[in-house]
Design a protein around this motif. Structure first.
Motif, PDB file in Angstrom:
ATOM      1  N   GLN A  94       0.824  -1.212   0.000  1.00 10.97           N
ATOM      2  CA  GLN A  94       0.000   0.000   0.000  1.00 10.97           C
ATOM      3  C   GLN A  94       0.863   1.268   0.000  1.00 10.97           C
ATOM      4  N   ASN A 111       2.757  -3.382   8.559  1.00 13.99           N
ATOM      5  CA  ASN A 111       2.141  -3.111   7.265  1.00 13.99           C
ATOM      6  C   ASN A 111       1.580  -4.365   6.622  1.00 13.99           C
ATOM      7  N   GLN A 137      -7.504  -3.382   7.537  1.00 10.69           N
ATOM      8  CA  GLN A 137      -8.221  -2.638   6.499  1.00 10.69           C
ATOM      9  C   GLN A 137      -7.602  -2.848   5.119  1.00 10.69           C
ATOM     10  N   ALA A 138      -6.334  -3.305   5.090  1.00 11.23           N
ATOM     11  CA  ALA A 138      -5.659  -3.502   3.806  1.00 11.23           C
ATOM     12  C   ALA A 138      -5.260  -4.957   3.548  1.00 11.23           C
ATOM     13  N   TYR A 139      -5.168  -5.757   4.618  1.00 12.88           N
ATOM     14  CA  TYR A 139      -4.689  -7.138   4.485  1.00 12.88           C
ATOM     15  C   TYR A 139      -5.590  -8.088   5.273  1.00 12.88           C
TER      16      TYR A 139
END
Length: 364
Positions: free
Chosen positions: A122, A173, A179-181
């Motif tokens: 991201q 990360n 929310q991303a993974y």
């Protein structure tokens, strides 16, 4: 008269020897030093990438002559380790190293990089662990060309130090960014650590096949104590986030066990574990013993205690930088990096390393 002449000759010879001593440069303890990692040790590889994870602007590098791509006000741990190992210069970034310069080693580290391929995506481009190992293979080909044959290159590389420090972004990360993974819904913390270690093992095996023999595997630090974690998950802004630290300890324990396994499997190599987590916890628990005054806030950044974002371009940092453990939301100051490096090189306590420190590894 003869007595005075003899004394004068002795004094002259002593002065000559002293001057010669200053002129002679001591050789490094190892011929070369290779570095794999993330933003904790990146020294410019991300400068040319389309990435948010860059530090090639002021105030980064304020105490090192200006921004270079290091995520610190000054030196990183590997810069200090290069000094302790006796190198005249810091190890160059892969993006800048060329010619016979590579014979002293290369830094392949890339900010936002992880053990897993998708980690940090991201934030834009980054060189993953597997990508860094591929870059090392390219370097080995160059070393073979410079030294003339594969046997000479293999002998040369077997004497070098290799430090590997990855995994932080696989939590920051990836796993703790739902929310991303999706990894936190796919794996328990134990399963996730096992997955990371399996991937880690594969890359270490490649390094071994390409000549590496002296490995120092750096554990993940206490991420739950960073200003970013405190800003987002600590109720009082000072208590470390145990949910994160607990997951980090699981990974570190697996990494330490991996060191034992690899030492058993490869009698012609030596692997050691660097307990960055323990050293960092000691600094946080006893800041005044190390000259620190502020442990829960960043020297520069945005939001609660500077924990929301890294330093903004042109943002004036704190003036008393040596009193801060953290430079920005995630990364230690030069002062903290120096302590971690020194205790990695010469263990202060038996828990700092397993089974040996880097100074001992260099002598093998």
């Amino acid at each position: 008269m003869e007595s005075h002449l003899r004394k004068w000759c002795l004094v002259s010879m002593l002065v000559l020897f002293l001057n010669l001593g200053f002129m002679i440069k001591a050789e490094p303890q190892v011929p070369c030093y290779f570095i794999f990692g993330d933003s904790l040790v990146d020294n410019g590889n991300n400068n040319r990438l389309a990435s948010i994870a860059r530090a090639d602007y002021f105030p980064y590098g304020i105490d090192l002559g200006g921004p270079t791509g290091r995520f610190s006000n000054g030196k990183t741990t590997v810069d200090e380790l290069a000094v302790l190992l006796g190198f005249d210069n810091y190890i160059p970034a892969y993006s800048a190293a060329s010619g016979e310069q590579i014979l002293q080693g290369v830094n392949y580290a890339s900010a936002a990089a992880g053990i897993r391929e998708e980690t940090g995506q991201q934030l834009g481009q980054r060189i993953t662990f597997s990508g860094q190992v591929q870059n090392y293979r390219n370097t080995v080909s160059q070393v073979v060309q410079i030294l003339g044959d594969e046997n000479s290159a293999a002998d040369y590389l077997s004497k070098c130090i290799y430090t590997i420090g990855l995994g932080s972004n696989d939590y920051l990360n990836n796993y703790f960014m739902p929310q991303a993974y999706s990894t936190s819904t796919q794996y328990t913390p134990e399963q996730y650590a096992d997955d990371l270690i399996r991937r880690y093992f594969d890359q270490l095996n490649d390094l071994y096949l390409y000549g590496a023999r002296k490995f120092a595997l750096v554990g993940i630090g206490a991420i739950g104590c960073s200003p970013n974690a405190l800003a987002q998950g600590s109720p009082d802004g000072t208590t470390c986030v145990e949910r994160i630290n607990s997951a980090n300890r699981i990974f570190n324990n697996r990494l330490k066990s991996l060191v034992q396994q690899l030492n058993n499997d490869h009698p012609d190599a030596k692997f050691t574990y660097i307990n960055a987590y323990g050293v960092f916890q000691d600094i946080i628990a006893n800041p005044s013993a190390y000259g620190f005054r502020v442990t829960n806030a960043a020297c520069c950044g945005v939001g609660r205690n500077g924990g929301q974002l890294t330093c903004l371009p042109g943002q004036p940092p704190c003036l008393n930088r040596d009193e801060y453990v953290f430079w920005d939301a995630f990364h230690p100051t030069d002062a903290a990096n120096t302590i971690i490096a020194q205790r990695s090189y010469t263990a202060q306590s038996s828990s700092d390393v397993y089974p040996i420190d880097i100074s001992t590894l260099a002598q093998l």
